[in-house]
Design a protein around this motif. Sequence first.
Motif, short mmCIF file in Angstrom:
data_model
loop_
_atom_site.label_atom_id
_atom_site.label_comp_id
_atom_site.label_asym_id
_atom_site.label_seq_id
_atom_site.Cartn_x
_atom_site.Cartn_y
_atom_site.Cartn_z
N ILE A 76 0.72 -1.77 -0.33
CA ILE A 76 -0.07 0.07 -0.41
C ILE A 76 0.78 1.38 0.34
O ILE A 76 0.79 1.62 -0.79
CB ILE A 76 -0.78 -0.14 1.22
CG1 ILE A 76 -2.21 -1.27 1.36
CG2 ILE A 76 -1.80 1.37 1.02
CD1 ILE A 76 -3.05 -1.62 2.48
N MET A 80 0.87 4.12 -2.79
CA MET A 80 0.60 5.72 -2.23
C MET A 80 1.83 6.36 -3.05
O MET A 80 1.95 7.65 -3.31
CB MET A 80 0.06 5.77 -1.34
CG MET A 80 -0.81 5.46 -0.48
SD MET A 80 -1.01 5.91 0.80
CE MET A 80 -1.23 7.43 0.63
N PHE A 86 -4.56 6.06 -1.42
CA PHE A 86 -4.62 4.90 -0.36
C PHE A 86 -6.25 3.45 -0.83
O PHE A 86 -5.44 2.36 -0.99
CB PHE A 86 -5.18 5.15 0.77
CG PHE A 86 -4.82 4.66 2.13
CD1 PHE A 86 -4.93 3.96 2.90
CD2 PHE A 86 -6.72 4.03 2.78
CE1 PHE A 86 -4.38 3.02 3.58
CE2 PHE A 86 -7.06 3.60 3.91
CZ PHE A 86 -5.71 2.52 4.16
N THR A 87 -7.10 4.48 -1.26
CA THR A 87 -7.81 3.23 -1.81
C THR A 87 -7.35 2.13 -2.65
O THR A 87 -7.72 0.87 -2.66
CB THR A 87 -9.27 3.75 -1.69
OG1 THR A 87 -8.99 4.78 -2.81
CG2 THR A 87 -9.80 4.57 -0.23
N VAL A 141 -3.48 5.17 10.23
CA VAL A 141 -4.29 5.98 9.38
C VAL A 141 -5.14 6.70 9.54
O VAL A 141 -5.34 7.82 9.01
CB VAL A 141 -4.52 4.24 7.59
CG1 VAL A 141 -5.38 5.11 7.32
CG2 VAL A 141 -3.99 3.45 7.43
N ARG A 145 -5.02 10.77 8.80
CA ARG A 145 -5.90 11.60 8.07
C ARG A 145 -6.76 12.56 8.72
O ARG A 145 -7.11 14.12 8.19
CB ARG A 145 -7.40 10.90 7.79
CG ARG A 145 -7.16 9.89 7.63
CD ARG A 145 -8.32 8.14 6.69
NE ARG A 145 -9.61 8.88 5.70
CZ ARG A 145 -9.73 9.76 5.23
NH1 ARG A 145 -9.35 8.86 4.37
NH2 ARG A 145 -10.79 9.98 4.70
N LEU A 151 1.44 9.40 4.63
CA LEU A 151 1.20 8.74 4.98
C LEU A 151 1.86 7.17 4.84
O LEU A 151 2.33 6.62 5.45
CB LEU A 151 -0.28 8.22 4.03
CG LEU A 151 -0.62 6.53 5.03
CD1 LEU A 151 -1.30 6.23 6.11
CD2 LEU A 151 -2.64 6.75 3.88
N SER A 152 2.31 6.96 3.16
CA SER A 152 3.43 5.95 2.88
C SER A 152 4.44 5.91 3.94
O SER A 152 5.26 4.65 3.89
CB SER A 152 3.78 6.59 1.21
OG SER A 152 5.11 7.76 1.46
#
Length: 176
Positions: A76, A80, A86-87, A141, A145, A151-152
């Motif tokens: 994931i 990214m 993300f999805t 996560v 947010r 996030l990566s």
Amino acid sequence: FVGNSGLTITVGAFLLAVATMFLIGLLAARLYFPVWWVDLAGGIAAAFVPYFVVSYFRTARVSKFEEQFPEAVELIARAMRAGHAFTTGIKIAADELPAPAGPEFRMLFERQNYGAAIPDALRAFAERVPTIDARFFVTAVLTQREAGGNLSEILDRLAAVMRERFRIGREVRVRS
């Protein structure tokens, strides 16, 4: 409990197996020991056999998931870094990983894809997967947010921590 085992039995079938094993244990004990309390003890002991079988499969599935989970988180994170959302990273993990991690990420993706909010889908994922790593993932996560950040990079660090924890756990098992 039955759902986390990966077996395709319903709760009703599990309860039927428990009742059947109870009767088999009761009758087997009756053949050898014609005392009612020994018969009852034999039935109760036999009734736990389906529980132990499902528990064995559940433990094996959860440990396999824990082994695959750092790879999924890194996948994931790589998605990214490549510019995907993300999805989309969750979908890539669902498509690339074998069972049990792949199907769990597929459920997570499908849940959010069919209208559930990402935080709700992630919380359901953490409830479905009974590991501390899944809770860490969801917490990381959701915190990112709300607070922001890369996030990566967070997911890469989380995957490294999970791998190290898994390695140390294996080392402790070998030495003990």
